[in-house]
Design an enzyme around this catalytic site. Structure first.
Site, PDB file in Angstrom:
ATOM      1  N   HIS A  90      -9.925  -2.586 -14.679  1.00 60.63           N
ATOM      2  CA  HIS A  90     -10.916  -1.406 -14.315  1.00 60.63           C
ATOM      3  C   HIS A  90     -11.161  -0.703 -15.749  1.00 60.63           C
ATOM      4  O   HIS A  90     -11.170   0.361 -15.576  1.00 60.63           O
ATOM      5  CB  HIS A  90     -10.375  -0.408 -13.483  1.00 60.63           C
ATOM      6  CG  HIS A  90     -10.513  -0.836 -12.030  1.00 60.63           C
ATOM      7  ND1 HIS A  90      -9.699  -0.390 -10.834  1.00 60.63           N
ATOM      8  CD2 HIS A  90     -10.949  -1.976 -11.343  1.00 60.63           C
ATOM      9  CE1 HIS A  90      -9.924  -1.008  -9.665  1.00 60.63           C
ATOM     10  NE2 HIS A  90     -10.394  -2.077 -10.127  1.00 60.63           N
ATOM     11  N   ASP A 194      -4.006  -2.038  -6.312  1.00 65.17           N
ATOM     12  CA  ASP A 194      -3.847  -2.236  -7.693  1.00 65.17           C
ATOM     13  C   ASP A 194      -2.702  -3.402  -7.961  1.00 65.17           C
ATOM     14  O   ASP A 194      -3.220  -4.384  -8.842  1.00 65.17           O
ATOM     15  CB  ASP A 194      -3.692  -0.957  -8.499  1.00 65.17           C
ATOM     16  CG  ASP A 194      -5.038  -0.380  -8.840  1.00 65.17           C
ATOM     17  OD1 ASP A 194      -6.339  -0.691  -8.385  1.00 65.17           O
ATOM     18  OD2 ASP A 194      -4.913   0.916  -9.117  1.00 65.17           O
ATOM     19  N   ILE A 410     -10.796  11.078 -10.029  1.00 64.23           N
ATOM     20  CA  ILE A 410     -11.188  11.724 -11.136  1.00 64.23           C
ATOM     21  C   ILE A 410     -12.098  12.813 -11.039  1.00 64.23           C
ATOM     22  O   ILE A 410     -12.247  13.837 -11.856  1.00 64.23           O
ATOM     23  CB  ILE A 410     -11.406  10.671 -12.300  1.00 64.23           C
ATOM     24  CG1 ILE A 410     -11.462  11.313 -13.743  1.00 64.23           C
ATOM     25  CG2 ILE A 410     -13.208  10.322 -12.225  1.00 64.23           C
ATOM     26  CD1 ILE A 410     -11.321  10.423 -14.909  1.00 64.23           C
ATOM     27  N   THR A 411     -13.088  12.652 -10.131  1.00 65.16           N
ATOM     28  CA  THR A 411     -14.100  13.662  -9.786  1.00 65.16           C
ATOM     29  C   THR A 411     -13.311  14.871  -9.232  1.00 65.16           C
ATOM     30  O   THR A 411     -13.880  15.966  -9.574  1.00 65.16           O
ATOM     31  CB  THR A 411     -15.111  13.291  -9.118  1.00 65.16           C
ATOM     32  OG1 THR A 411     -14.562  12.706  -7.941  1.00 65.16           O
ATOM     33  CG2 THR A 411     -16.284  12.142  -9.795  1.00 65.16           C
TER      34      THR A 411
END
Length: 495
Positions: A90, A194, A410-411
């Site tokens: 990613h 993941d 992350i936001t």
């Protein structure tokens, strides 16, 4: 001196859009224009250089033209979970490093790596040297399963396994056993997906990433062909997102195992779900009950598979005949009481087992206390705070996972860091934070570190390490080859 390492918190799956900012930002954009001019600029330090730390620093620097910010990091290298938590396949998520680099290069920002707050320097020392201290050190510990056998060889935490293939120095010697046919992942979040994807991905895809060479070599020789992801609740409570699920469904050479009985009747329920949950559930239903002819044909030729097992909770890791290795996991069959996100899994009394040689616990992370001087809620794993202001501790703030718990993308972390930074600026404006007196800031801390023979690492030092890693990666067709040994990092800096 031996460099210390620490897991930094903040895992994410989204990029920062440069034009995106929270609604309150417009008001704060002009906030710095109204500060009363004082003789000494506010000096603020941030503990932790993951996304929470950098976003907090970025906001402070942008919205106050005189503030000076220093960032302290336990490792010789910055960026926390962006470097050590984001999956190697990613790379787009890691683009936020460009934004963080701009912040670190500011003339009003300092970076001090290889410094462990709570050991090399105390929180009290930072409070004496700075007008304000922000704790953004994340969730560096793992949650235990609390079941018999979890200490057997072949059982690993997701945190350690991700750290191993992502080059976290403390996990470089993990050496997981991948000689078995089947792996079980306890958990159904994005980290679990993941790990499943990394275990099953074609090697030619991973060879183009920044996965460590040691992990790549181990995966080349891996015999794992099947991965089960276990959840104690049902398909309506999975914690992964649609993007990660779609990646798994379309992973070359693999087929999904989504048992059809788990999805019967969900179509009628989805219409009342929030949109993200609705789309995610619809994708699971379609994959299980209505696969396209193209997908069905591709899956029929796959030699690897993964599956979701619901309503199962781990009871015990089953040992091998010699009693030293994991040979399987005993599961309690559960049923739900309640509905939706609040549904609780309760045991039915039935049990079943899965034979496997690799078990990965992906049940979350937790923060740890940093100092007796800082209040900490052990059960929740967070510092008690109000909008980032640490309770009963004037001048102390927090942001990120240690503020709200190990959740979000992350936001979420960006908004969280901005919120804490705004609270600091409001306290400066109102006079709650008194910066009429000069503080020595980094000068005092560097003097203290020198007496302990600890050499802090600057951001320009990190850029030397970055150049070496990038050059090594270029030589073998990768974006970078991470250096795993902190001693080697220090040797590069001293050249």
């Amino acid at each position: 001196m031996s460099p210390r390492v620490r897991w930094m918190g903040a895992l994410s799956r989204r990029l920062l859009c440069p034009r995106q900012r929270p609604l309150y930002a417009a008001n704060t954009l002009a906030l710095h224009r109204h500060f009363t001019s004082k003789s000494h600029p506010p000096k603020i330090c941030v503990v932790g250089s993951g996304p929470a730390g950098f976003y907090t620093a970025q906001y402070l620097l942008k919205h106050h033209t005189e503030v000076l910010v220093d960032i302290y990091e336990k490792l010789p290298v910055p960026f926390g979970l962006v470097r050590f938590g984001v999956a190697p396949d990613h790379p787009e998520v890691k683009n936020v490093i460009n934004t963080f680099t701009q912040t670190a290069r500011s003339e009003r920002c300092g970076f001090f790596g290889n410094v462990t707050v709570g050991k090399d320097v105390t929180v009290e020392e930072l409070q004496a040297a700075y007008h304000a201290v922000v704790l953004s050190y994340g969730a560096e510990d793992k949650r235990e399963l609390g079941i018999p056998g979890e200490d057997l060889h072949g059982v690993y935490s997701a945190r350690d396994f991700v750290g191993w293939y992502n080059g976290l120095p403390s996990n470089r010697h993990l050496n997981p056993d991948l000689s078995c046919d089947t792996a079980v992942i306890l958990g159904q979040g994005n980290v679990a997906l993941d790990i499943a994807r990394i275990l099953l991905s074609p090697i030619e895809l991973l060879q183009k990433t920044d996965i460590t060479q040691g992990a790549l070599d181990a995966l080349i020789n891996s015999r794992i062909r099947k991965v089960w992801l276990i959840g104690r609740r049902g398909p309506l409570q999975v914690a992964f997102t649609i993007k990660e699920l779609r990646e798994m469904i379309h992973l070359p050479g693999t087929r999904p195992r989504l048992d059809t009985p788990d999805y019967h009747g969900l179509v009628d329920i989805t219409k009342d779900l929030p949109r993200p949950r609705k789309r995610l559930t619809e994708l699971m239903v379609k994959t299980s009950l209505e696969p396209s002819e193209k997908d069905a044909d591709r899956w029929s030729k796959a030699d690897r598979e993964w599956g979701l097992r619901f309503y199962r909770s781990p009871l015990k890791v089953l040992p091998s005949d010699d009693g030293h290795k994991a040979a399987g996991v005993l599961l309690s069959v559960t049923q739900l009481e309640g509905t939706g996100e609040n549904a609780v899994a309760v045991p039915t009394g039935q049990v079943e087992s899965i034979s496997c040689g690799l078990i990965l616990s992906s049940i979350g992370y937790k923060s740890t206390p940093i100092s007796p001087a800082v209040p900490f809620l052990a059960k929740k794993g967070v510092i008690p705070n109000s909008i980032g202001r640490i309770q009963e501790s004037p001048g102390l703030y927090c942001s990120g996972w240690v503020k709200r718990g190990p959740t979000g993308v992350i936001t979420t972390t960006m908004t969280d860091g901005f919120e804490t930074a705004q609270a600091i600026l409001e306290d400066v404006k109102s006079g709650i934070l008194d910066f009429s007196e000069s503080r020595l800031g980094a000068a005092a801390i560097k003097k203290s570190l020198a007496l302990k023979e600890i050499q802090p690492i600057s951001f320009s030092d990190w850029e030397k390490i970055d150049e070496v890693e990038t050059a090594r990666g270029l030589g073998i067709g990768k974006p970078r080859e991470k250096i795993l040994d902190p001693q080697e990092m220090l040797a590069i800096i001293s050249e």
